[in-house]
Design a protein around this motif. Structure first.
Motif, PDB file in Angstrom:
ATOM      1  N   ARG A 283       1.017  -1.181  -0.105  1.00 43.75           N
ATOM      2  CA  ARG A 283      -0.224   0.374   0.402  1.00 43.75           C
ATOM      3  C   ARG A 283       0.514   1.341  -0.396  1.00 43.75           C
ATOM      4  O   ARG A 283       1.460   1.417   0.300  1.00 43.75           O
ATOM      5  CB  ARG A 283      -1.163   0.347   0.967  1.00 43.75           C
ATOM      6  N   LEU A 284       0.050   2.449  -1.130  1.00 41.81           N
ATOM      7  CA  LEU A 284       1.095   3.308  -0.577  1.00 41.81           C
ATOM      8  C   LEU A 284       0.435   4.008   0.765  1.00 41.81           C
ATOM      9  O   LEU A 284      -0.449   3.750   1.175  1.00 41.81           O
ATOM     10  CB  LEU A 284       0.520   4.286  -1.707  1.00 41.81           C
TER      11      LEU A 284
ATOM     12  N   GLU B  17       9.031   0.067  -3.286  1.00 38.06           N
ATOM     13  CA  GLU B  17       8.609  -0.751  -2.265  1.00 38.06           C
ATOM     14  C   GLU B  17       9.276  -1.646  -1.163  1.00 38.06           C
ATOM     15  O   GLU B  17       8.604  -1.752  -1.077  1.00 38.06           O
ATOM     16  CB  GLU B  17       7.780  -2.038  -3.988  1.00 38.06           C
ATOM     17  N   ARG B  18      10.904  -1.538  -1.553  1.00 36.34           N
ATOM     18  CA  ARG B  18      11.025  -1.962  -0.186  1.00 36.34           C
ATOM     19  C   ARG B  18      10.898  -0.596   0.624  1.00 36.34           C
ATOM     20  O   ARG B  18      11.015  -1.521   2.087  1.00 36.34           O
ATOM     21  CB  ARG B  18      12.339  -2.111  -0.526  1.00 36.34           C
ATOM     22  N   ALA B  19      11.463   0.423   0.413  1.00 41.45           N
ATOM     23  CA  ALA B  19      10.873   1.031   1.145  1.00 41.45           C
ATOM     24  C   ALA B  19      10.130   1.539   2.276  1.00 41.45           C
ATOM     25  O   ALA B  19       9.475   2.628   2.866  1.00 41.45           O
ATOM     26  CB  ALA B  19      11.006   2.859   0.220  1.00 41.45           C
ATOM     27  N   LEU B  20       8.937   1.558   0.843  1.00 37.41           N
ATOM     28  CA  LEU B  20       7.425   1.808   1.927  1.00 37.41           C
ATOM     29  C   LEU B  20       6.964   1.355   2.949  1.00 37.41           C
ATOM     30  O   LEU B  20       7.704  -0.740   3.255  1.00 37.41           O
ATOM     31  CB  LEU B  20       6.442   0.921   0.787  1.00 37.41           C
TER      32      LEU B  20
ATOM     33  N   LEU C  86      12.908  13.099  -5.346  1.00 37.40           N
ATOM     34  CA  LEU C  86      12.476  12.325  -5.726  1.00 37.40           C
ATOM     35  C   LEU C  86      12.477  11.189  -5.973  1.00 37.40           C
ATOM     36  O   LEU C  86      11.437  10.446  -6.475  1.00 37.40           O
ATOM     37  CB  LEU C  86      12.926  13.145  -7.442  1.00 37.40           C
ATOM     38  N   ARG C  87      13.826  10.439  -5.118  1.00 41.18           N
ATOM     39  CA  ARG C  87      13.636   8.791  -4.985  1.00 41.18           C
ATOM     40  C   ARG C  87      12.444   8.314  -4.253  1.00 41.18           C
ATOM     41  O   ARG C  87      12.030   7.404  -4.210  1.00 41.18           O
ATOM     42  CB  ARG C  87      14.798   8.562  -4.789  1.00 41.18           C
TER      43      ARG C  87
END
Ligand SMILES: NC(=O)C1=CN([C@@H]2O[C@H](COP(=O)(O)OP(=O)(O)OC[C@H]3O[C@@H](n4cnc5c(N)ncnc54)[C@H](O)[C@@H]3O)[C@@H](O)[C@H]2O)C=CC1
Ligand SMILES: C[N+](C)(C)CC(=O)CC(=O)[O-]
Length: 475
Positions: free
Chosen positions: A59-60, A312-315, A160-161
């Motif tokens: 999920r964002l 996705e890994r950082a979410l 931005l990343r």
């Protein structure tokens, strides 16, 4: 604390930036004198809500707050990022960037979406700005060309990343940066081909989308041509095709004159090709196709797929609950079918992904599998209890019914945003030695972790629907 983006100019590109920040959890304040700006941006954001979450299996963040302002100072106050996307006129860019330099916090990055102007041109009258040139649709395509002061572009790249984009530093400022140099060359050749009556707009589009357009998204130009050189690679490719560059294949820098006749010819052919569809319809078609292609790239980590995997890994991981959360995502449009709801196959996909996540939780992760041990599914039972719709949040929690020896029996609860049960999936797995392909006991640590879950879950009620099978007698 929630971060704030100020979007100045909310047309095609400003609307895309607003959607990108908003859906990544930023508050967004828009300044645009167009009385229709709110409606137009609303439509772009609706498109983004439909497509961006579909790129991810997580999920964002919760959406930020969107506000519209008639006062530039109010829009810019407290902003962490200011993005200028007004029309491509240097006098207008000077005026707007000059005001933003005065009004925005000194700590804010000020980015310009300009397709062609160099930072030295943008800042020649004292404004503080870097080029942050995005690609349409900004909410899906990761590329942003960054040009300007090294410290400022490094700071910009980090932001931005964090919103899933791919900053590309342009080493030296040039007109039109990197990508638009290519696009302009292709555009120029296409105009000549139409003007000279060689090809129609539709034939040119076919020449791109049936062939090299498919290649470029995953390997770009040089890697693609390296393969085209065969086993001898790039050197052979250059020996074979290099001489062609001096043949009269291209029009080189010769630009066709933009006469009314040429504009009418191209606009007429384009209307005949695509005029039966509205721009919003075409945008949705483009977005669905992009999501499908980018999801395919995620599997190999190629191109934009690698950027998605990193983001996705950082979410954030979902919050802890009584049962481990083994899935938390939005339902992509591509998971729905002719009945207008999530297709049965994707309930299995969500359940199988939950099993993979649970395996990671007990240490049966990628390293464990690489060491030659894993679990194989031997039986599944799915119950479809409620419809799930595109865009809805889907969470999965997992109860361990059995976790001893070679066996692992899991019960996945698939719930919608209101916590209503939409499906259950019971799954039986056996631990396997990947070298002999025969069942085997798990490694000690994995076995212990699984047993700890199984012991803890024994205290929970046996789930309604567990142990069921399809009861209809065969006739
Ligand atoms: N359209 C494209 O494919 C791309 C455009 N760009 C760049 O993005 C910038 C904007 O282009 P588009 O979005 O295509 O243009 P657009 O015409 O769709 O939008 C421009 C917006 O700016 C607003 N505006 C005009 N004066 C303003 C002012 N003083 N203050 C605030 N807003 C003002 C207009 O009302 C309009 O909504 C340009 O610099 C362009 O080169 C960059 C990448 C791709
Ligand atoms: C046509 N254009 C030069 C404004 C295009 C761009 O700048 C980038 C894009 O999205 O193609």
């Amino acid at each position: 604390m929630t971060q704030k983006a100020c979007i100045v100019g909310g047309g095609v590109i400003g609307g895309g930036w607003a959607a990108r920040f908003l859906l990544n959890g930023w508050d967004v304040a828009v300044f645009d004198p167009d009385p229709e700006a709110e409606r137009k941006i609303g439509e772009v954001i609706d498109n983004a809500r439909r497509s961006l979450p579909a790129l991810y299996d997580k999920r964002l963040p919760d959406e930020g707050k969107l506000s519209f302002h008639s006062d530039l100072a109010e829009a810019a106050a407290g902003a962490d990022w200011v993005q200028e996307s007004v029309p491509e006129r240097l006098d207008l860019k000077h005026k707007v960037l000059g005001s933003l330099t005065e009004l925005a916090p000194k700590t804010a990055v000020i980015g310009s979406s300009t397709s062609g102007f160099k930072p030295s041109e943008l800042t020649s009258e004292g404004a503080r700005a870097v080029v942050a040139h995005p690609f349409n649709p900004v909410y899906l395509l990761p590329l942003v060309e960054l040009v300007g002061d090294a410290a400022e572009t490094a700071r910009a790249a980090e932001v931005l990343r964090s919103i899933g984009m791919f900053p590309l530093h342009v080493r030296k400022e040039i007109d039109a940066h990197i990508a638009d140099r290519f696009l302009e060359a292709v555009w120029r050749e296409a105009l000549w081909l139409v003007k000279d009556g060689i090809a129609t707009t539709e034939e040119i589009d076919e020449a791109i989308r049936m062939g090299f357009g498919l290649r470029w998204a995953q390997m770009g130009l040089f890697e693609t041509y390296r393969i085209a050189g065969g086993e001898a690679g790039m050197k052979h490719f250059m020996a074979q095709f290099g001489p062609c560059l001096s043949w009269p294949w291209t029009k080189l820098m010769d630009v066709p004159e933009f006469t009314d006749e040429l504009v009418d010819l191209i606009a007429g052919q384009s209307d005949a090709q695509s005029g039966h569809r509205s721009i919003r319809e075409l945008e949705r078609l483009r977005d669905d196709n992009l999501v499908g292609m980018m999801r395919a790239l995620k599997k190999s980590g190629s191109g934009a797929g690698g950027v998605l995997n990193t983001h996705e890994r950082a979410l954030a991981a979902p919050a802890e609950a009584e049962l481990p959360i083994t899935g938390d995502r939005q339902i992509p449009q591509s998971w729905t079918d002719y009945n207008g709801h999530m297709n049965e196959a994707h309930y299995l996909e969500a359940g199988a992904a939950a099993t993979d996540r649970f395996m990671e939780l007990i240490g049966a992760d990628a390293d464990y599998i690489a060491s030659g041990k894993s679990y194989f599914t031997v039986e599944n039972h799915l119950r479809y209890l409620d419809e799930l719709l595109a865009g809805e949040r889907l969470t999965v929690t997992t109860q361990v019914l059995q976790g001893e020896g070679k066996k692992m029996q899991l019960f996945h609860f698939l719930k919608n945003a209101d916590g209503k049960l939409a499906a259950t999936m019971e799954t039986l797995l056996l631990h396997v030695d990947l070298n002999t392909r025969a069942s085997s006991l798990p490694g000690a640590e994995v076995g212990e972790k699984l047993k700890a879950f199984a012991d803890a879950h024994k205290a929970l009620p046996f789930p309604e629907g567990a142990g069921r099978f399809v009861g209809q007698k065969a006739v």
